[in-house]
Each structure stands twice: as C-alpha cells, then as structure tokens.
Motif scaffolding. Structure first.
Motif, PDB file in Angstrom:
ATOM      1  N   ASP A 115       0.852  -1.189   0.000  1.00 56.29           N
ATOM      2  CA  ASP A 115       0.000   0.000   0.000  1.00 56.29           C
ATOM      3  C   ASP A 115       0.892   1.245   0.000  1.00 56.29           C
ATOM      4  O   ASP A 115       1.741   1.391   0.891  1.00 56.29           O
ATOM      5  N   HIS A 122       1.001  -2.442   5.247  1.00 56.40           N
ATOM      6  CA  HIS A 122      -0.213  -2.967   4.619  1.00 56.40           C
ATOM      7  C   HIS A 122       0.163  -3.656   3.306  1.00 56.40           C
ATOM      8  O   HIS A 122       0.566  -3.004   2.343  1.00 56.40           O
ATOM      9  N   HIS A 169      -4.887 -12.493  -0.119  1.00 58.64           N
ATOM     10  CA  HIS A 169      -4.624 -12.353   1.308  1.00 58.64           C
ATOM     11  C   HIS A 169      -4.072 -10.970   1.615  1.00 58.64           C
ATOM     12  O   HIS A 169      -3.441 -10.337   0.764  1.00 58.64           O
ATOM     13  N   GLU A 170      -4.299 -10.523   2.844  1.00 59.58           N
ATOM     14  CA  GLU A 170      -3.954  -9.167   3.261  1.00 59.58           C
ATOM     15  C   GLU A 170      -3.312  -9.194   4.640  1.00 59.58           C
ATOM     16  O   GLU A 170      -3.728  -9.941   5.525  1.00 59.58           O
ATOM     17  N   SER A 171      -2.285  -8.357   4.821  1.00 59.80           N
ATOM     18  CA  SER A 171      -1.667  -8.152   6.127  1.00 59.80           C
ATOM     19  C   SER A 171      -1.640  -6.669   6.438  1.00 59.80           C
ATOM     20  O   SER A 171      -1.405  -5.849   5.553  1.00 59.80           O
ATOM     21  N   ARG A 172      -1.864  -6.331   7.697  1.00 60.45           N
ATOM     22  CA  ARG A 172      -1.752  -4.939   8.140  1.00 60.45           C
ATOM     23  C   ARG A 172      -0.640  -4.763   9.173  1.00 60.45           C
ATOM     24  O   ARG A 172      -0.540  -3.719   9.805  1.00 60.45           O
ATOM     25  N   ILE A 201      -3.709  -2.752  -7.358  1.00 57.06           N
ATOM     26  CA  ILE A 201      -4.216  -1.664  -6.541  1.00 57.06           C
ATOM     27  C   ILE A 201      -4.254  -0.400  -7.387  1.00 57.06           C
ATOM     28  O   ILE A 201      -3.432  -0.220  -8.291  1.00 57.06           O
ATOM     29  N   LEU A 208      -9.209 -12.441   1.551  1.00 60.29           N
ATOM     30  CA  LEU A 208     -10.100 -11.506   0.857  1.00 60.29           C
ATOM     31  C   LEU A 208     -10.714 -12.252  -0.332  1.00 60.29           C
ATOM     32  O   LEU A 208     -10.280 -12.067  -1.481  1.00 60.29           O
ATOM     33  N   TYR A 220      -0.617  -6.958   0.332  1.00 59.32           N
ATOM     34  CA  TYR A 220      -1.507  -7.924  -0.297  1.00 59.32           C
ATOM     35  C   TYR A 220      -0.660  -8.912  -1.096  1.00 59.32           C
ATOM     36  O   TYR A 220       0.434  -8.587  -1.545  1.00 59.32           O
ATOM     37  N   TRP A 236      -2.182 -12.568   8.668  1.00 57.53           N
ATOM     38  CA  TRP A 236      -2.870 -12.406   7.391  1.00 57.53           C
ATOM     39  C   TRP A 236      -4.341 -12.744   7.523  1.00 57.53           C
ATOM     40  O   TRP A 236      -4.742 -13.555   8.355  1.00 57.53           O
ATOM     41  N   ARG A 285     -12.736  -0.975  -0.818  1.00 52.78           N
ATOM     42  CA  ARG A 285     -12.642  -1.158   0.621  1.00 52.78           C
ATOM     43  C   ARG A 285     -13.442  -0.086   1.330  1.00 52.78           C
ATOM     44  O   ARG A 285     -13.362   1.092   1.010  1.00 52.78           O
ATOM     45  N   ASP A 345     -16.490  -5.944   2.607  1.00 52.56           N
ATOM     46  CA  ASP A 345     -15.451  -6.189   1.611  1.00 52.56           C
ATOM     47  C   ASP A 345     -15.833  -7.390   0.750  1.00 52.56           C
ATOM     48  O   ASP A 345     -15.425  -8.526   1.008  1.00 52.56           O
TER      49      ASP A 345
END
Length: 392
Positions: free
Chosen positions: A179, A185, A196-199, A233, A208, A187, A205, A254, A261
C-alpha cells in the motif's frame, strides 16, 4: 471511501525502458518520452528463464531479475547500473528447513514475482515464488529471508495444495502489493489459494475472497479452490482493488468494514462471445475508474489463445459498468497469441500508453491509452513479464 491526492501527470518525463523477461533471457528497450523509436539492449542471461525484471523506483537505476539458470537452479541477479553489469544474490529466496515432525520440506523452483518495498524503506523488496512462498529483502535484493507466517503456516500450506493443483508451470505466489500509504499494509495472491492481506508487515494475514467465484462444482468457501490470476491496486485510490481471476474480472472497494469487503464481478459486462477470462490486469496511473484487460479463449478446454485468433485489449472507463474493445493496429485474424499475467503494463505519461508482451515474442505499444497499436519488436522468445520504467 478514502482517496489519496491524484499524482500529477509527468509533462516532461525522461527516458523510458521496457523491461522484458522471456523464456530465454531478458531485454531492455529504451526510448525517450515521445515513445516513437525504441533501441534494444540485450539479450541479458541468454538461454536462462527470466520470470520478472523490475526497476527500483526509489533510485531509478537498480534492477532485479528473477532467473532460473538451467540446471543450476533459481536465483536473483542485481544491477546497479541499468544492466551494464550484474551480480548474483548472495542468498536468494529459499525455504527454511522444516522443524522435526512438522510440515514437509519444500524447494523453490523459481522466483516468479518481484515487488519493490515502500518508498520509506529504501532497500526493501518482496518476492513471490513457485511453489508458493513469500520472501523479503532488506538489503536491496542481496539476501532474502522467508516470511514464516505464510511459508510455514499449516493453514496456508493446506490452501496451497500440491504442485499438481497449481498452474501448468507450477503454483505461484504473485501480485505482491505494498500500500503506498502504509508499508505495513500488504496484499498478495496465490494460484491457487486466494487473495490475502496483512496490516502488520506480514506477521499475520486475513483472506479476501468474499464474492469471488470458483470453478463450478467446487466449494467457494474453501480458499484452496480460488485462483486469482492478477491483482492490482489503484494508484489514485488505494482503497480500490481490481482482479483478473480464473472465474472473471472483479473489483473491490474497501469500506473500512470487513463485512462489506465483497468482490463485485464486473466482467459480466464484457461481450458474451469474448467472456471475461484472462491473465493480466492493468490500472490507469491516475484514474481509478479506468482499467484494461486482455481476454483469452476461456472455453471448456482452455486453449489459452486469443478468442477466435483476434487479439484485443478491453478498457473500462467507469469501473466496470461497460467495456470497449481496443484492437486498432492489432492483427485482425489468425493471431493466436495471448499474454501471461505479468506481460501487460502502462506508463505514467501525460497520456499513458499500454504495452503488451506476447507468447509469440512480440512487443506492442498501445498509443493514446490503447486506442491504436504499433509493433516495437518481433521474434523474441516467449515473453513472461513486461514492465515499463522511467529511468533516472
């Protein structure tokens, strides 16, 4: 929905380079901002399989190339002088040795995807491999460390399935995205194994996959059956994602609430005779409503050719409500090539151009956002990946 300030168009951009990864080596094609004439530099690594070449946008002169060097195996090469010389990674991506009694060990067949890290982390890079693995470098690609929260997690390993469950040339972790607003952030997508997503910079993870379809007869609740082909993105609106999937074209906006989502299948507006199956997905650098795809024949036997031998890109300028065919200058018949998932890209000029790298070894430029096409090069090896970069 949050928006970031729209980047200004580069009215007086410098030199451009097309970074071409092929089945038998890599080429760089150079041009000025006019994009009328291109000069070839290459081959580099002739005879080796090159899956991806990326320029570091933070210094605009460092190149990384993901290579499979014949019987010597997978590695990554690095150049700090735009390809005049290359050095091999001291420690290329490699899976950690399994703990006793744990998951089976694995070996990297090849690095498939390279992504520069966040602008605030100058020497960081991510790599996705086949079989599916995620790796990070903190020293500009010299050494790589595995991310155990993906590579050694029993649930992820179950979603990855076996080698036979993946794509014809091996299952892949791809579409690694950072991101632009937040280096923590992340993906990625897996073929197969979902999005999959991590913040938290990859420590944990979440999936999505809500709204995404799977092949008829399989359970869409099982992450292992999801096969994203390419995830992107929007630079102008990072809360928007586009996806070209094994089962169509999707968009996700989002909302800040996980329950909302849900992927929307925007490919249903594509012409029925063409369908919405393909591999690459490209997003406009400044307009989040504009995106391009390059469909292929998705009939029951999956020929993996252009539909009816008539290749064309398709563009949406309203976030998927409608699509327009872009084929002026492309072959009108008996052209059966198609594109790999990394082999379509767009530049960031005031009026962007699209670029295609075909399975038949041709390079094409789509002037005026793809409205008219002309050929840059022919007779290259099969093109696996194509990136466009603005040089220092």
């Amino acid at each position: 929905m949050s928006r970031t300030p729209t980047p200004s168009a580069r009215q007086a951009a410098g030199r451009l380079a097309l970074l071409v990864a092929t089945r038998k080596g890599a080429w760089l094609f150079h041009s000025d901002a006019g994009r009328k004439a291109w000069t070839a530099d290459g081959p580099h690594f002739l005879g080796h399989t090159i899956s991806h070449v990326q320029l570091d946008p933070r210094d605009r002169r460092t190149l990384l190339a993901a290579a499979k060097t014949g019987h010597l195996g997978p590695t990554i090469f690095r150049s700090t002088n735009l390809g005049r010389s290359w050095t091999e990674a001291r420690q290329p991506p490699a899976f950690a040795q399994p703990a006793g009694g744990g998951l089976p060990g694995r070996s990297v067949d090849h690095t498939f995807w390279l992504t520069p890290g966040h602008a605030s982390e100058p020497d960081s890079w991510y790599a996705g491999t086949s079989p599916q693995g995620l790796f990070r470098s903190n020293d500009g690609g010299v050494s790589w460390a595995p991310l155990p929260a993906v590579n050694d997690d029993p649930q992820f390993r179950a979603w990855m399935g076996s080698v036979q469950d993946g794509t014809p040339d091996g299952p892949k972790l791809h579409s690694v995205i950072v991101d632009p607003r937040d280096p923590r952030h992340l993906y990625f997508a897996m073929s197969g194994g979902g999005v999959h997503e991590s913040r938290d910079a990859g420590l944990s993870w979440s999936t999505l996959i809500r709204g995404m379809e799977v092949v008829e007869g399989f359970d869409s609740a099982n992450v292992a059956f999801h096969d994203p082909h390419c995830l992107r993105i929007c630079p102008a609106m990072p809360d928007r994602l586009y996806q070209q999937n094994h089962c169509g074209i999707y968009r996700l906006d989002r909302s800040g609430h996980a329950a909302d989502d849900v992927w929307q299948r925007i490919g249903r507006k594509m012409p029925k005779r063409v369908g919405d199956i393909g591999f690459p997905m490209v997003v406009h650098p400044r307009d989040a409503d504009t995106a391009w795809v390059f469909p292929m024949d998705g009939t029951s036997v999956w020929p993996r050719t252009s539909p009816a031998g008539r290749p064309a890109a398709y563009v949406t300028r309203n976030a998927g409500k409608s699509w327009q065919r872009l084929d002026q200058g492309l072959p009108a018949s008996q052209a059966w090539w198609t594109l790999k998932r990394q082999a379509m890209t767009v530049d960031a000029q005031a009026t962007p151009a699209l670029y295609l790298g075909t399975t038949s070894g041709e390079l094409w430029i789509g002037h005026d956002e793809g409205r008219s096409w002309s050929n840059i090069a022919r007779h290259l090896p099969e093109i696996y990946a194509l990136e466009v970069a603005e040089l220092a």
